[in-house]
Design a protein around this motif. Structure first.
Motif, short mmCIF file in Angstrom:
data_model
loop_
_atom_site.label_atom_id
_atom_site.label_comp_id
_atom_site.label_asym_id
_atom_site.label_seq_id
_atom_site.Cartn_x
_atom_site.Cartn_y
_atom_site.Cartn_z
N ARG A 45 46.92 -1.27 -7.00
CA ARG A 45 46.55 -2.16 -5.90
C ARG A 45 47.25 -3.53 -5.95
N PRO A 104 30.86 1.03 -8.30
CA PRO A 104 30.85 0.95 -6.84
C PRO A 104 32.06 1.69 -6.27
N ARG A 105 31.98 2.03 -5.00
CA ARG A 105 33.02 2.85 -4.37
C ARG A 105 34.40 2.20 -4.47
N GLU A 106 34.47 0.89 -4.35
CA GLU A 106 35.77 0.22 -4.35
C GLU A 106 36.45 0.25 -5.72
N GLU A 107 35.74 0.64 -6.78
CA GLU A 107 36.34 0.71 -8.10
C GLU A 107 36.76 2.13 -8.48
N ASP A 109 39.46 4.88 -7.99
CA ASP A 109 40.85 4.92 -7.55
C ASP A 109 41.52 6.15 -8.15
N ASP A 139 36.77 11.93 -2.47
CA ASP A 139 36.14 10.63 -2.59
C ASP A 139 34.74 10.66 -2.00
N ARG A 141 33.70 9.73 0.74
CA ARG A 141 33.67 10.06 2.16
C ARG A 141 34.11 11.50 2.44
N ARG A 176 34.25 10.51 -8.24
CA ARG A 176 33.25 9.81 -9.05
C ARG A 176 32.90 10.60 -10.31
#
Length: 226
Positions: A45, A104-107, A109, A139, A141, A176
């Protein structure tokens, strides 16, 4: 570079190392990355511009040395940089012990995960013949990402497309779940109960977890359990 304006050695060190991304670059160099592209794969990122700027700061500070070889520039830690191994190790241990284990979802990758898996392969544990592992990760989603690990004793390659080998091992899992197993948050049995499936030759399916040394801090237990 911003400064705290203090004589304290902690403050002065943080003037350099406290900038965003800087210690992650040091982490990647400690893990063996040398090329600009490999550093980006370990920190997917970060922008090219920011990586260039942070590397330049580290070179100017004498923490990193740049070698402009025939195949392009490479980077290596100097003696000053190598002394940061204890700082990085203790910081990682503290984070694994005291920070919440539910990410959390944003972590989550895909690319950061599979790059770490690629560099933590135990080459001596691999079969004598090359094995292509297809990783299918979904992921939160429900979107799927596919990556390939070409596992060879001489070299391990990470690819976004099949490099031309039979797909003799397939790993399917929610991102996850695979991340939690890799980090040591889930046992292999718990990961399988949470949707991780490994398919292929029976002996390779059984051996697959032993081909990896796992995440560097996987053995660190949470504070509540320690």
């Amino acid at each position: 570079m911003k400064t705290y304006g203090q004589f304290c050695s902690i403050a002065r060190a943080l003037d350099l190392l406290g900038e965003r991304w800087t210690l992650l670059i040091v982490r990647e160099l400690l893990c063996g990355s040398r090329r600009f592209g490999d550093l980006r794969r370990g920190i997917p990122r970060i922008s090219r511009t920011m990586l260039s700027a942070r590397l330049r700061e580290l070179v100017d500070a004498g923490v990193v040395a740049r070698d402009d070889g025939d195949e392009g520039p490479s980077y290596v830690l100097t003696r000053a940089g190598e002394e940061l191994v204890g700082v990085v190790r203790e910081l990682g241990t503290w984070g694994q012990r005291w920070l919440p284990r539910e990410l959390p979802r944003e972590e989550l990758d895909v690319d950061a995960l599979v790059w770490d898996m690629r560099r933590r392969v135990d080459a001596e544990a691999l079969p004598s013949v090359p094995v292509l592992a297809r990783l299918e990760l979904t992921d939160t989603r429900g979107r799927a990402a596919v990556r390939y690990l070409l596992l060879r004793r001489s070299e391990v390659s990470l690819c976004s497309v099949n490099p031309g080998f039979p797909e003799e091992l397939v790993v399917r899992a929610p991102l996850r779940t695979l991340t939690a197993w890799w980090r040591g948050d889930l046992s292999l049995a718990d990961a399988r109960s949470a949707g991780m499936v490994v398919q292929g030759r029976r002996e390779w399916v059984r051996a697959f977890p032993k081909w990896f040394e796992r995440y560097a801090f996987a053995a660190v237990t949470p504070a509540a359990e320690g």
